[in-house]
Scaffold this motif. Structure first.
Motif, PDB file in Angstrom:
ATOM      1  N   TRP A  77       0.845  -1.196   0.000  1.00 26.36           N
ATOM      2  CA  TRP A  77       0.000   0.000   0.000  1.00 26.36           C
ATOM      3  C   TRP A  77       0.878   1.243   0.000  1.00 26.36           C
ATOM      4  CZ3 TRP A  77      -5.033  -0.112  -0.930  1.00 26.36           C
ATOM      5  CH2 TRP A  77      -5.725  -1.304  -0.707  1.00 26.36           C
ATOM      6  N   SER A  78       0.677   2.100  -0.996  1.00 19.36           N
ATOM      7  CA  SER A  78       1.374   3.387  -1.079  1.00 19.36           C
ATOM      8  C   SER A  78       0.371   4.483  -0.770  1.00 19.36           C
ATOM      9  CB  SER A  78       1.936   3.596  -2.493  1.00 19.36           C
ATOM     10  OG  SER A  78       2.873   2.597  -2.796  1.00 19.36           O
ATOM     11  N   VAL A  79       0.854   5.580  -0.192  1.00 21.07           N
ATOM     12  CA  VAL A  79      -0.012   6.682   0.235  1.00 21.07           C
ATOM     13  C   VAL A  79       0.266   7.905  -0.632  1.00 21.07           C
ATOM     14  CG1 VAL A  79      -0.640   8.180   2.171  1.00 21.07           C
ATOM     15  CG2 VAL A  79      -0.025   5.785   2.600  1.00 21.07           C
ATOM     16  N   TYR A  80      -0.821   8.517  -1.105  1.00 24.68           N
ATOM     17  CA  TYR A  80      -0.739   9.707  -1.950  1.00 24.68           C
ATOM     18  C   TYR A  80      -1.520  10.849  -1.298  1.00 24.68           C
ATOM     19  CZ  TYR A  80       1.146   6.802  -5.665  1.00 24.68           C
ATOM     20  OH  TYR A  80       1.947   5.973  -6.417  1.00 24.68           O
ATOM     21  N   SER A  83      -1.534  17.960  -3.720  1.00 23.12           N
ATOM     22  CA  SER A  83      -0.754  19.199  -3.654  1.00 23.12           C
ATOM     23  C   SER A  83      -1.714  20.379  -3.587  1.00 23.12           C
ATOM     24  CB  SER A  83       0.133  19.328  -4.895  1.00 23.12           C
ATOM     25  OG  SER A  83      -0.667  19.573  -6.035  1.00 23.12           O
ATOM     26  N   SER A  84      -1.182  21.554  -3.344  1.00 23.96           N
ATOM     27  CA  SER A  84      -2.030  22.756  -3.319  1.00 23.96           C
ATOM     28  C   SER A  84      -2.659  23.011  -4.681  1.00 23.96           C
ATOM     29  CB  SER A  84      -1.230  23.975  -2.861  1.00 23.96           C
ATOM     30  OG  SER A  84      -0.107  24.151  -3.709  1.00 23.96           O
ATOM     31  N   GLY A  85      -2.061  22.468  -5.744  1.00 24.01           N
ATOM     32  CA  GLY A  85      -2.613  22.605  -7.094  1.00 24.01           C
ATOM     33  C   GLY A  85      -3.630  21.529  -7.441  1.00 24.01           C
ATOM     34  N   GLY A  86      -3.872  20.604  -6.507  1.00 24.43           N
ATOM     35  CA  GLY A  86      -4.881  19.577  -6.720  1.00 24.43           C
ATOM     36  C   GLY A  86      -4.382  18.295  -7.357  1.00 24.43           C
ATOM     37  N   GLU A  87      -3.062  18.171  -7.546  1.00 25.37           N
ATOM     38  CA  GLU A  87      -2.485  16.962  -8.147  1.00 25.37           C
ATOM     39  C   GLU A  87      -2.085  15.981  -7.046  1.00 25.37           C
ATOM     40  OE1 GLU A  87      -2.264  16.435 -11.480  1.00 25.37           O
ATOM     41  OE2 GLU A  87      -3.310  18.344 -11.695  1.00 25.37           O
ATOM     42  N   TRP A  88      -2.280  14.696  -7.286  1.00 21.66           N
ATOM     43  CA  TRP A  88      -1.867  13.665  -6.334  1.00 21.66           C
ATOM     44  C   TRP A  88      -0.369  13.408  -6.464  1.00 21.66           C
ATOM     45  CZ3 TRP A  88      -5.034  12.339  -2.595  1.00 21.66           C
ATOM     46  CH2 TRP A  88      -6.411  12.457  -2.768  1.00 21.66           C
ATOM     47  N   PHE A  89       0.303  13.215  -5.317  1.00 21.20           N
ATOM     48  CA  PHE A  89       1.721  12.879  -5.316  1.00 21.20           C
ATOM     49  C   PHE A  89       1.998  11.821  -4.257  1.00 21.20           C
ATOM     50  CE2 PHE A  89       1.306  16.273  -2.243  1.00 21.20           C
ATOM     51  CZ  PHE A  89       2.145  15.889  -1.195  1.00 21.20           C
ATOM     52  N   LEU A  90       2.980  10.994  -4.516  1.00 24.10           N
ATOM     53  CA  LEU A  90       3.389   9.949  -3.582  1.00 24.10           C
ATOM     54  C   LEU A  90       4.015  10.590  -2.348  1.00 24.10           C
ATOM     55  CD1 LEU A  90       3.874   6.917  -2.957  1.00 24.10           C
ATOM     56  CD2 LEU A  90       6.072   7.174  -4.145  1.00 24.10           C
ATOM     57  N   VAL A  91       3.557  10.193  -1.173  1.00 21.20           N
ATOM     58  CA  VAL A  91       4.130  10.688   0.083  1.00 21.20           C
ATOM     59  C   VAL A  91       5.371   9.839   0.364  1.00 21.20           C
ATOM     60  CG1 VAL A  91       3.742  11.078   2.539  1.00 21.20           C
ATOM     61  CG2 VAL A  91       1.849  11.379   0.912  1.00 21.20           C
ATOM     62  N   ASP A  92       6.541  10.430   0.132  1.00 18.09           N
ATOM     63  CA  ASP A  92       7.773   9.645   0.241  1.00 18.09           C
ATOM     64  C   ASP A  92       8.225   9.407   1.681  1.00 18.09           C
ATOM     65  OD1 ASP A  92       8.656  12.216   0.760  1.00 18.09           O
ATOM     66  OD2 ASP A  92       9.994  12.324  -0.955  1.00 18.09           O
ATOM     67  N   THR A  93       7.602  10.075   2.647  1.00 19.54           N
ATOM     68  CA  THR A  93       7.945   9.838   4.050  1.00 19.54           C
ATOM     69  C   THR A  93       7.140   8.672   4.633  1.00 19.54           C
ATOM     70  OG1 THR A  93       6.370  11.521   4.766  1.00 19.54           O
ATOM     71  CG2 THR A  93       8.678  12.208   4.506  1.00 19.54           C
ATOM     72  N   PRO A  96       5.966   2.394   1.254  1.00 18.56           N
ATOM     73  CA  PRO A  96       4.967   1.373   0.939  1.00 18.56           C
ATOM     74  C   PRO A  96       5.030   0.235   1.959  1.00 18.56           C
ATOM     75  CG  PRO A  96       6.087   2.063  -1.048  1.00 18.56           C
ATOM     76  CD  PRO A  96       6.826   2.688   0.101  1.00 18.56           C
ATOM     77  N   ASP A  97       3.873  -0.319   2.280  1.00 19.95           N
ATOM     78  CA  ASP A  97       3.775  -1.345   3.310  1.00 19.95           C
ATOM     79  C   ASP A  97       2.647  -2.298   2.937  1.00 19.95           C
ATOM     80  OD1 ASP A  97       3.047  -2.646   5.934  1.00 19.95           O
ATOM     81  OD2 ASP A  97       4.583  -1.285   6.685  1.00 19.95           O
ATOM     82  N   PRO A  98       2.800  -3.591   3.180  1.00 23.12           N
ATOM     83  CA  PRO A  98       1.715  -4.520   2.871  1.00 23.12           C
ATOM     84  C   PRO A  98       0.543  -4.416   3.848  1.00 23.12           C
ATOM     85  CG  PRO A  98       3.548  -5.696   3.869  1.00 23.12           C
ATOM     86  CD  PRO A  98       4.002  -4.278   3.644  1.00 23.12           C
ATOM     87  N   ASP A  99       0.761  -3.774   4.995  1.00 27.13           N
ATOM     88  CA  ASP A  99      -0.268  -3.663   6.037  1.00 27.13           C
ATOM     89  C   ASP A  99      -1.031  -2.342   5.884  1.00 27.13           C
ATOM     90  OD1 ASP A  99      -1.782  -3.416   8.376  1.00 27.13           O
ATOM     91  OD2 ASP A  99      -0.204  -4.246   9.645  1.00 27.13           O
ATOM     92  N   PHE A 100      -2.264  -2.420   5.424  1.00 23.99           N
ATOM     93  CA  PHE A 100      -3.082  -1.217   5.224  1.00 23.99           C
ATOM     94  C   PHE A 100      -3.271  -0.441   6.526  1.00 23.99           C
ATOM     95  CE2 PHE A 100      -7.147   0.985   5.351  1.00 23.99           C
ATOM     96  CZ  PHE A 100      -6.984   1.853   4.293  1.00 23.99           C
ATOM     97  N   GLU A 101      -3.478  -1.159   7.625  1.00 29.39           N
ATOM     98  CA  GLU A 101      -3.708  -0.477   8.910  1.00 29.39           C
ATOM     99  C   GLU A 101      -2.518   0.390   9.312  1.00 29.39           C
ATOM    100  OE1 GLU A 101      -6.336  -2.646  11.948  1.00 29.39           O
ATOM    101  OE2 GLU A 101      -5.410  -4.256  10.755  1.00 29.39           O
ATOM    102  N   ARG A 102      -1.309  -0.069   9.037  1.00 29.49           N
ATOM    103  CA  ARG A 102      -0.121   0.752   9.324  1.00 29.49           C
ATOM    104  C   ARG A 102      -0.132   2.029   8.501  1.00 29.49           C
ATOM    105  NH1 ARG A 102       4.300  -3.476   8.763  1.00 29.49           N
ATOM    106  NH2 ARG A 102       3.378  -4.901  10.207  1.00 29.49           N
ATOM    107  N   GLN A 103      -0.550   1.919   7.250  1.00 25.80           N
ATOM    108  CA  GLN A 103      -0.598   3.098   6.384  1.00 25.80           C
ATOM    109  C   GLN A 103      -1.664   4.074   6.881  1.00 25.80           C
ATOM    110  OE1 GLN A 103       2.196   2.523   5.470  1.00 25.80           O
ATOM    111  NE2 GLN A 103       2.157   2.681   3.259  1.00 25.80           N
ATOM    112  N   LEU A 104      -2.812   3.562   7.262  1.00 28.88           N
ATOM    113  CA  LEU A 104      -3.874   4.416   7.801  1.00 28.88           C
ATOM    114  C   LEU A 104      -3.408   5.091   9.094  1.00 28.88           C
ATOM    115  CD1 LEU A 104      -6.799   5.430   7.523  1.00 28.88           C
ATOM    116  CD2 LEU A 104      -7.532   3.374   8.767  1.00 28.88           C
ATOM    117  N   GLU A 105      -2.669   4.367   9.908  1.00 26.08           N
ATOM    118  CA  GLU A 105      -2.115   4.942  11.145  1.00 26.08           C
ATOM    119  C   GLU A 105      -1.160   6.095  10.827  1.00 26.08           C
ATOM    120  OE1 GLU A 105       1.077   3.141  14.015  1.00 26.08           O
ATOM    121  OE2 GLU A 105      -0.903   2.340  14.558  1.00 26.08           O
TER     122      GLU A 105
END
Length: 118
Positions: A77-80, A83-93, A96-105
């Protein structure tokens, strides 16, 4: 945004994610403010989008704002964020993790101030 390797979330995983998100939303939005704000989500193949909705009284409908997107890519699971311009970007901090709950946390913690306005 198109993913290089698009996966479809299986029905079992989809039901599990719905339970996780329903529990998260119930805890996140206090009962006494649910007439003024609500969180909803939408699945589309390998993408899950979490929305904040608020009433638009003149139009008598709910105004929907996308807060975060989660993509299932190669079993991770990757998190996006938007931006202030309305474009989606990958949150590099948030790696990616296989555990969705960790990403939601990590989205809930929001260490970079990308998702929740304080």
């Amino acid at each position: 945004m198109l993913c290089k390797r698009e996966e479809k979330v299986d029905l079992f995983t989809l039901r599990r994610l719905e339970k996780i998100l329903d529990g998260y939303i119930a805890a996140k939005v206090p009962r006494d403010v649910r007439s003024a704000v609500r969180l909803t989500y939408e699945f589309e193949r390998n993408r899950l989008t979490l929305f904040e909705e608020r009433p638009d009284y003149p139009k008598r409908e709910w105004k929907r704002i996308a807060l975060v997107q989660f993509y299932l890519e190669a079993g991770m699971w990757s998190v996006y964020a938007k931006s202030s311009g309305g474009e989606w970007f990958l949150v590099d901090t948030i790696l990616p993790d296989p555990d969705f709950e960790r990403q939601l946390e990590q989205v809930e913690i929001d260490q970079d101030g990308l998702f929740w306005i304080s």
